[in-house]
Design an enzyme around this catalytic site. Sequence first.
Site, PDB file in Angstrom:
ATOM      1  N   GLU A 269       0.874  -1.172   0.000  1.00 15.40           N
ATOM      2  CA  GLU A 269       0.000   0.000   0.000  1.00 15.40           C
ATOM      3  C   GLU A 269       0.909   1.219   0.000  1.00 15.40           C
ATOM      4  O   GLU A 269       1.893   1.274   0.761  1.00 15.40           O
ATOM      5  CB  GLU A 269      -0.916   0.031   1.229  1.00 15.40           C
ATOM      6  CG  GLU A 269      -1.734   1.331   1.255  1.00 15.40           C
ATOM      7  CD  GLU A 269      -2.847   1.394   2.295  1.00 15.40           C
ATOM      8  OE1 GLU A 269      -2.944   0.487   3.145  1.00 15.40           O
ATOM      9  OE2 GLU A 269      -3.614   2.378   2.242  1.00 15.40           O
ATOM     10  N   ASN A 327      -4.446   5.148  -2.205  1.00 12.62           N
ATOM     11  CA  ASN A 327      -5.655   5.716  -1.589  1.00 12.62           C
ATOM     12  C   ASN A 327      -6.193   6.848  -2.447  1.00 12.62           C
ATOM     13  O   ASN A 327      -5.441   7.729  -2.865  1.00 12.62           O
ATOM     14  CB  ASN A 327      -5.334   6.237  -0.189  1.00 12.62           C
ATOM     15  CG  ASN A 327      -4.989   5.120   0.753  1.00 12.62           C
ATOM     16  OD1 ASN A 327      -5.871   4.401   1.211  1.00 12.62           O
ATOM     17  ND2 ASN A 327      -3.700   4.936   1.012  1.00 12.62           N
ATOM     18  N   GLU A 359      -7.992   2.411  -3.470  1.00  9.07           N
ATOM     19  CA  GLU A 359      -8.723   2.237  -2.209  1.00  9.07           C
ATOM     20  C   GLU A 359      -9.579   3.465  -1.927  1.00  9.07           C
ATOM     21  O   GLU A 359      -9.105   4.597  -1.988  1.00  9.07           O
ATOM     22  CB  GLU A 359      -7.733   2.028  -1.050  1.00  9.07           C
ATOM     23  CG  GLU A 359      -6.903   0.781  -1.216  1.00  9.07           C
ATOM     24  CD  GLU A 359      -6.127   0.433   0.059  1.00  9.07           C
ATOM     25  OE1 GLU A 359      -6.236   1.170   1.063  1.00  9.07           O
ATOM     26  OE2 GLU A 359      -5.422  -0.590   0.030  1.00  9.07           O
ATOM     27  N   ASP A 389     -12.048   0.761   1.702  1.00  9.05           N
ATOM     28  CA  ASP A 389     -11.132   0.888   2.832  1.00  9.05           C
ATOM     29  C   ASP A 389     -11.917   1.126   4.119  1.00  9.05           C
ATOM     30  O   ASP A 389     -13.085   1.539   4.077  1.00  9.05           O
ATOM     31  CB  ASP A 389     -10.235   2.109   2.557  1.00  9.05           C
ATOM     32  CG  ASP A 389      -8.884   2.013   3.235  1.00  9.05           C
ATOM     33  OD1 ASP A 389      -8.701   1.120   4.077  1.00  9.05           O
ATOM     34  OD2 ASP A 389      -8.014   2.837   2.902  1.00  9.05           O
ATOM     35  N   GLU A 446      -6.177  -5.080   7.917  1.00 13.38           N
ATOM     36  CA  GLU A 446      -5.027  -4.200   8.156  1.00 13.38           C
ATOM     37  C   GLU A 446      -4.912  -3.933   9.653  1.00 13.38           C
ATOM     38  O   GLU A 446      -5.873  -4.118  10.397  1.00 13.38           O
ATOM     39  CB  GLU A 446      -5.134  -2.906   7.351  1.00 13.38           C
ATOM     40  CG  GLU A 446      -6.293  -2.027   7.713  1.00 13.38           C
ATOM     41  CD  GLU A 446      -6.355  -0.753   6.877  1.00 13.38           C
ATOM     42  OE1 GLU A 446      -5.494  -0.551   6.012  1.00 13.38           O
ATOM     43  OE2 GLU A 446      -7.286   0.017   7.112  1.00 13.38           O
TER      44      GLU A 446
HETATM   45  P1  C2E Z   1      -5.392   3.832   5.661  1.00  8.09           P
HETATM   46  O1  C2E Z   1      -5.651   3.822   4.203  1.00  8.09           O
HETATM   47  O2  C2E Z   1      -6.325   3.086   6.531  1.00  8.09           O
HETATM   48  O3  C2E Z   1      -3.915   3.340   5.827  1.00  8.09           O
HETATM   49  C1  C2E Z   1      -3.491   2.480   6.831  1.00  8.09           C
HETATM   50  C2  C2E Z   1      -2.941   3.251   7.969  1.00  8.09           C
HETATM   51  O4  C2E Z   1      -2.725   2.347   9.048  1.00  8.09           O
HETATM   52  C3  C2E Z   1      -1.597   3.884   7.677  1.00  8.09           C
HETATM   53  O5  C2E Z   1      -1.511   5.078   8.400  1.00  8.09           O
HETATM   54  C4  C2E Z   1      -0.627   2.838   8.255  1.00  8.09           C
HETATM   55  O6  C2E Z   1       0.606   3.392   8.587  1.00  8.09           O
HETATM   56  C5  C2E Z   1      -1.391   2.406   9.467  1.00  8.09           C
HETATM   57  N1  C2E Z   1      -1.028   1.050   9.886  1.00  8.09           N
HETATM   58  C6  C2E Z   1      -0.596   0.050   9.101  1.00  8.09           C
HETATM   59  N2  C2E Z   1      -0.368  -1.069   9.826  1.00  8.09           N
HETATM   60  C7  C2E Z   1      -0.676  -0.755  11.099  1.00  8.09           C
HETATM   61  C8  C2E Z   1      -0.641  -1.487  12.325  1.00  8.09           C
HETATM   62  O7  C2E Z   1      -0.288  -2.652  12.399  1.00  8.09           O
HETATM   63  N3  C2E Z   1      -1.042  -0.844  13.450  1.00  8.09           N
HETATM   64  C9  C2E Z   1      -1.445   0.456  13.422  1.00  8.09           C
HETATM   65  N4  C2E Z   1      -1.822   1.011  14.566  1.00  8.09           N
HETATM   66  N5  C2E Z   1      -1.498   1.184  12.284  1.00  8.09           N
HETATM   67  C10 C2E Z   1      -1.097   0.573  11.144  1.00  8.09           C
HETATM   68  P2  C2E Z   1      -0.984   6.397   7.724  1.00  8.09           P
HETATM   69  O8  C2E Z   1       0.120   6.116   6.791  1.00  8.09           O
HETATM   70  O9  C2E Z   1      -0.766   7.382   8.816  1.00  8.09           O
HETATM   71  O10 C2E Z   1      -2.210   6.842   6.841  1.00  8.09           O
HETATM   72  C11 C2E Z   1      -3.383   7.291   7.417  1.00  8.09           C
HETATM   73  C12 C2E Z   1      -4.451   7.468   6.402  1.00  8.09           C
HETATM   74  O11 C2E Z   1      -4.178   8.530   5.518  1.00  8.09           O
HETATM   75  C13 C2E Z   1      -4.601   6.260   5.503  1.00  8.09           C
HETATM   76  O12 C2E Z   1      -5.365   5.322   6.197  1.00  8.09           O
HETATM   77  C14 C2E Z   1      -5.293   6.842   4.311  1.00  8.09           C
HETATM   78  O13 C2E Z   1      -6.686   6.926   4.514  1.00  8.09           O
HETATM   79  C15 C2E Z   1      -4.744   8.232   4.275  1.00  8.09           C
HETATM   80  N6  C2E Z   1      -3.720   8.331   3.231  1.00  8.09           N
HETATM   81  C16 C2E Z   1      -2.433   7.917   3.235  1.00  8.09           C
HETATM   82  N7  C2E Z   1      -1.836   8.199   2.077  1.00  8.09           N
HETATM   83  C17 C2E Z   1      -2.772   8.783   1.292  1.00  8.09           C
HETATM   84  C18 C2E Z   1      -2.777   9.289  -0.049  1.00  8.09           C
HETATM   85  O14 C2E Z   1      -1.795   9.253  -0.785  1.00  8.09           O
HETATM   86  N8  C2E Z   1      -3.948   9.815  -0.507  1.00  8.09           N
HETATM   87  C19 C2E Z   1      -5.062   9.868   0.271  1.00  8.09           C
HETATM   88  N9  C2E Z   1      -6.172  10.385  -0.250  1.00  8.09           N
HETATM   89  N10 C2E Z   1      -5.095   9.398   1.520  1.00  8.09           N
HETATM   90  C20 C2E Z   1      -3.959   8.858   2.028  1.00  8.09           C
HETATM   91 CA    CA Z   2      -7.786   1.554   6.242  1.00  7.03          CA
HETATM   92 CA    CA Z   3      -5.895   2.555   2.629  1.00  6.75          CA
END
Ligand code: C2E
Ligand code: CA
Ligand code: CA
Length: 504
Positions: A269, A327, A359, A389, A446
């Site tokens: 991802e 995403n 997603e 998602d 996830e």
């Molecule tokens: P998401 O799509 O639900 O992405 C998964 C989030 O869960 C990611 O946070 C990831 O670092 C975190 N995660 C993964 N494995 C674990 C785990 O085992 N435990 C815990 N506690 N967390 C875990 P991140 O990277 O901070 O991203 C947060 C959200 O921001 C993402 O949630 C997604 O909705 C959004 N996002 C990230 N990149 C993009 C992007 O390029 N475009 C858009 N529109 N949204 C993005």
């Molecule tokens: Ca998610």
């Molecule tokens: Ca996602």
Amino acid sequence: MTRVPLASAAPGVAQPTVLVLGGLLVLVLAGAVAGLLVARSRRRRHDAATAALAERLRRDAHRDALTGLLNREGFLHVVTGPRGAVAVVDLALLGQVNDTLGHARGEVFVRLATERLVGVRLPVLQGEAPVAARLEGDTFAVLLPDVDGHEAHRAAEDLRERLLAPYLVEGVRFEPPVVVGVAADGPWLADLPPGPERTAALLRRADVALAATRDGGDPVRCYDPSMGERAARRLRLIRGFAAAVERRDVRVDFQPVVSLGERTVVGVEALARWDHPELGLLLPDEFVPVLEATGQIADLTSFVLDESLAAARRWLDRGMRLSVAVNVSVGNLGTPGFPDEVAALLAAHRVPAELLTLELTESGVSSEREVALPVLRRLHALGCHLAVDDFGTGQSSLAHLRRLPVDQVKIDKSFVLGMGTEYGDVAVVRAIVEMGHTLGLTVVAEGVEQAAVRSALAEMGCDVAQGYLVSRPLPAHCFDTWLDSLDVLPGEPGAAPGPRTLIA
Ligand code: C2E
Ligand code: CA
Ligand code: CA
């Protein structure tokens, strides 16, 4: 030059001639006086007309031509008392009405909203119509003349309630997402006496509170000073984003996705990061909502897609067929050109469409279905996979998802994280896995942090997992190093690139 007295004749001039000349002079003088009088009365009338015109222009300058409400300038001239509060109400729908039905219908919608606003009877106003202004588009300000913070919040909720009901414009039903920012009397206003300056200060703070509603949570927010700091930070992000992409302070990290059956890495991802020179490392939960609110999200998505497909190409060239999940925001689906952009990027990087998964959050696809559905269908027709998602956090049922062209459902990490301790979460996850499979969807979990949770998921038949147990999201070069540390499926020489086994 010698002056000749009017009454006396010049020496040597005969008497009758003097009389005739005198008469003529009187006539000329009378005419001149009469002319003067007419001119003066004309000027008076003209002055009165000018004053009326000036007054009308001043009034018009303070009124909104479309609704007859005050405009921002006019609202600033409304004097608030020592307990006056201001609510700013935003319907955030005009753009959509304009896009769907044209600007004339947009104006109809604004008038309908205005009627509701001036028709509202708030207890704090003792049933009087509120003093309201249209600030711009479908954003209005309302004066609450004599309230404390608590009463102002309640009044704002009443206002929102009233504006929330669906609007029928030309037979099309629109449900606006109404948010309200409120600023009531507080220590930060202490030095300002009632007057335009105080009104302006309240309006500015109500705007800040309104901006805070965009971070999610309560749709009615009262100003507090910490919001000012957040607003300033937001503004820095909005202004700095384009340059940050240019400087490559924005980057994409990759988190591996593994199959629970074969324990192989099947994909990644892509997760955006912003390494800000002064604010430090920023996570998408902070900057994505800001970019969504300003439309800059399109640029982030383009950047992440480009980086992710470039990485997929690199991996293909090294013999690894890894899918990339990107995403996508609801805002992207509102852009009709989005599928063409995706197709062009796939072609440019020579990556087969089935290696790209887009997603979308559950709330995103269900709230904007009319707008999103044709775009989703076109993306699906390209051959991309679509995933829902954060499943389980929104309102939609799996059955509802069947009507969307989706291939995957990602169980929200809150349930997966809870599996270690909450029996209820285990039951929810099991139900989603079973129903997902019934609908023919691939189910992804996830937030897998514990080996016991991974085993439980594998036992339930969940297809794919992602989480800190396998790896945190890693910058591209670290991810490549991590891949190299894995045991490689030998594969026949010349065979199609296959996934790598994971020893964990
Ligand atoms: P998401 O799509 O639900 O992405 C998964 C989030 O869960 C990611 O946070 C990831 O670092 C975190 N995660 C993964 N494995 C674990 C785990 O085992 N435990 C815990 N506690 N967390 C875990 P991140 O990277 O901070 O991203 C947060 C959200 O921001 C993402 O949630 C997604 O909705 C959004 N996002 C990230 N990149 C993009 C992007 O390029 N475009 C858009 N529109 N949204 C993005
Ligand atoms: Ca998610
Ligand atoms: Ca996602």
